[in-house]
Design an enzyme around this catalytic site. Structure first.
Site, short mmCIF file in Angstrom:
data_model
loop_
_atom_site.label_atom_id
_atom_site.label_comp_id
_atom_site.label_asym_id
_atom_site.label_seq_id
_atom_site.Cartn_x
_atom_site.Cartn_y
_atom_site.Cartn_z
N HIS A 190 0.81 -1.21 0.00
CA HIS A 190 0.00 0.00 0.00
C HIS A 190 0.85 1.26 0.00
O HIS A 190 0.42 2.32 0.45
CB HIS A 190 -0.99 -0.03 1.17
CG HIS A 190 -2.03 -1.11 1.01
ND1 HIS A 190 -2.88 -1.50 2.01
CD2 HIS A 190 -2.35 -1.87 -0.06
CE1 HIS A 190 -3.67 -2.46 1.56
NE2 HIS A 190 -3.37 -2.71 0.30
N CYS A 227 1.17 23.48 -10.22
CA CYS A 227 -0.20 23.66 -10.71
C CYS A 227 -1.23 23.87 -9.60
O CYS A 227 -2.43 23.96 -9.87
CB CYS A 227 -0.61 22.47 -11.57
SG CYS A 227 -0.93 20.99 -10.62
P1 CNA Z 1 -7.46 -3.40 9.99
O1 CNA Z 1 -8.57 -3.61 9.04
O2 CNA Z 1 -7.58 -2.29 10.95
O3 CNA Z 1 -7.29 -4.77 10.81
C1 CNA Z 1 -6.39 -4.91 11.86
C2 CNA Z 1 -6.50 -6.33 12.42
O4 CNA Z 1 -5.50 -6.52 13.38
C3 CNA Z 1 -7.83 -6.60 13.11
O5 CNA Z 1 -8.24 -7.91 12.81
C4 CNA Z 1 -7.50 -6.44 14.59
O6 CNA Z 1 -8.30 -7.21 15.45
C5 CNA Z 1 -6.09 -6.96 14.60
N1 CNA Z 1 -5.26 -6.42 15.66
C6 CNA Z 1 -5.14 -5.15 16.08
N2 CNA Z 1 -4.21 -5.04 17.03
C7 CNA Z 1 -3.73 -6.29 17.23
C8 CNA Z 1 -2.74 -6.84 18.09
N3 CNA Z 1 -2.03 -6.07 18.94
N4 CNA Z 1 -2.52 -8.16 18.04
C9 CNA Z 1 -3.22 -8.95 17.18
N5 CNA Z 1 -4.15 -8.50 16.36
C10 CNA Z 1 -4.39 -7.17 16.37
O7 CNA Z 1 -6.10 -3.21 9.23
P2 CNA Z 1 -5.48 -3.99 7.95
O8 CNA Z 1 -4.04 -3.76 7.95
O9 CNA Z 1 -6.02 -5.35 7.86
O10 CNA Z 1 -6.00 -3.31 6.62
C11 CNA Z 1 -6.47 -2.12 6.29
C12 CNA Z 1 -5.56 -0.95 5.95
C13 CNA Z 1 -5.10 -0.35 7.20
C14 CNA Z 1 -4.31 -1.18 5.21
O11 CNA Z 1 -4.43 -0.67 3.94
C15 CNA Z 1 -3.23 -0.33 5.94
O12 CNA Z 1 -2.48 0.42 5.02
C16 CNA Z 1 -3.98 0.58 6.78
N6 CNA Z 1 -3.36 1.09 7.99
C17 CNA Z 1 -2.02 1.03 8.21
C18 CNA Z 1 -1.48 1.48 9.38
C19 CNA Z 1 0.00 1.41 9.60
O13 CNA Z 1 0.76 1.63 8.65
N7 CNA Z 1 0.44 1.07 10.81
C20 CNA Z 1 -2.30 2.02 10.38
C21 CNA Z 1 -3.68 2.10 10.13
C22 CNA Z 1 -4.19 1.66 8.93
#
Ligand code: CNA
Length: 388
Positions: A190, A227
């Protein structure tokens, strides 16, 4: 953040698929279908091959569907190439919120931006008209300096041991690189904050990180010097295409992968989520996450094809879910592998080096060097639960 999944089909839709892939063939019929394989099965398998979905036989390579089974497999000669697939959940213990966690996630805390829907903040068509909310959020989340988590260093340890084929990350926080992964170890699916572009298709002027840092705090939304259109960091928004590297690496990596470790992701964002279906059908898949994810792929379900995670059905043969905190799960796995002390020492050493660089810029947008991370002892977090 290319595209969100549509709502999923009923659970037993996914169950049917396994039956299809189960049918191993002996002799071919006139249509190309094999005995024991219906025309529909043949078409499904054909689609599966054409779309490059998991190939080969459903073979059980894990002695048991548990973390212990996975650890034993990692220690065997059969496991040479591990792919990690990670998401925002691996960085929450560093102080960076994820998107979908019910109270702490970004989507639960966006009221003040008056968005038409939460995902709009990362939607390219919304950004083109209203870039301010995205930059306001980015500034709000800007803590100066993040430190990689146990989970990041576990991936680094896989690299050091020659077992990491690639880490596919959805994150844009660059903590994998801070933890010591090289660009060739990584697919930043991403995108990244390192470069930015003018969003006007006629202009597309590129800006570097230094330029973005300068503008970040002085302007509501940085504008192109040429731009005056909005400038956007090269992170992939909903409605945008993933980097070419994602597709080229995927083609070759997923043919060789021996084990898939999926951590901290809801597997809700396509096409990233579908990577789980690209591994050969025998390849074991370990999920370390707070809850089970990836159990339904609506697209595959509708096509009647295999690929979704199956932890619980009586046909489950390769998927293991370890439910709990990612750091805790990595420590538990490291313990079983006899690497726990090494992992803790690596993290301690690396964090000390980061602390020693007080004021240094480790986060892509960091200027201050202040740390948002609580230096918790990961061994004192709640124990996770393993699920088969
Ligand atoms: P999401 O959809 O927010 O899912 C996160 C998952 O991780 C969920 O299933 C949570 O229950 C689980 N989770 C959260 N904390 C923990 C933990 N400590 N231990 C275990 N499980 C945990 O995020 P995804 O990454 O699946 O996908 C969506 C987006 C979020 C992506 O495109 C990322 O680019 C984007 N994003 C990135 C960041 C970052 O760079 N740190 C932060 C926020 C969003």
């Amino acid at each position: 953040m290319a595209e969100k999944d549509p709502p999923g089909p009923p659970q037993d839709e996914a169950g049917k698929v396994q039956d299809v892939q189960d049918s191993d063939s002996d002799s071919e019929t006139e249509s190309g279908a094999t005995s024991g394989e219906t025309e529909m099965d043949f078409l499904r398998n054909l689609f599966s091959r054409t779309l490059g979905l998991g190939s080969g036989k459903r073979e059980k390579l894990l002695d048991e569907l548990s973390l212990e089974g996975v650890a034993k497999f990692i220690q065997s000669d059969q496991c040479q190439n591990i792919i990690c697939m990670v998401g925002a959940g691996i960085s929450t213990s560093a102080g960076i919120p994820d998107c979908r966690s019910p109270t702490t996630g970004l989507y639960a805390n966006l009221e003040k931006y008056n968005l038409p829907y939460p995902e709009a903040i990362f939607d390219i068509s919304y950004f083109k008209k209203h870039p301010e909310p995205f930059f306001a959020l980015a500034r709000e989340l800007y803590p100066g300096q993040f430190k990689p988590t146990v989970c990041h260093y576990f991936i680094r340890l896989l690299k050091d041991k020659g077992l990491l084929l690639r880490c596919y990350t959805q994150n844009v926080d660059t903590l994998e690189q801070v933890a010591g992964l090289e660009p060739e170890d990584l697919v930043e699916a991403h995108g990244t904050f390192h470069t930015s572009h003018c969003i006007s298709s006629r202009c597309r002027k590129e800006y570097d990180l230094g330029w973005l840092k300068d503008k970040f705090f002085s302007e509501a939304a940085p504008k192109c010097e040429k731009c005056q259109s909005p400038v956007k960091p090269d992170i992939v928004f909903f409605g945008e295409t993933l980097p070419a590297r994602f597709f080229s690496c995927m083609q070759s990596d997923f043919q060789k992968v021996d084990l898939l470790i999926i951590m901290g992701t809801s597997l809700q964002v396509q096409p990233f989520a579908s990577l789980v279906t690209k591994a050969p059908l025998a390849t074991p898949r370990l999920l370390i996450n707070k809850e089970k994810t990836g159990q339904r792929d609506p697209f595959l379900g509708l096509m009647g094809m295999e690929g979704s995670m199956d932890f619980d059905s009586d046909k489950a043969y390769r998927d293991v879910a370890w439910l709990g905190d990612c750091d805790e799960g990595c420590l538990a796995l490291a313990d079983l592998l006899g690497w726990k002390k090494e992992l803790e020492a690596l993290m301690k050493k690396e964090h000390a080096a980061i602390d020693a660089q007080a004021g240094a810029s480790l986060h892509p947008l960091s200027a201050t060097g202040k740390s948002a991370q609580t230096d918790k002892d990961p061994t004192k977090t709640e124990k996770g639960q393993q699920s088969q």
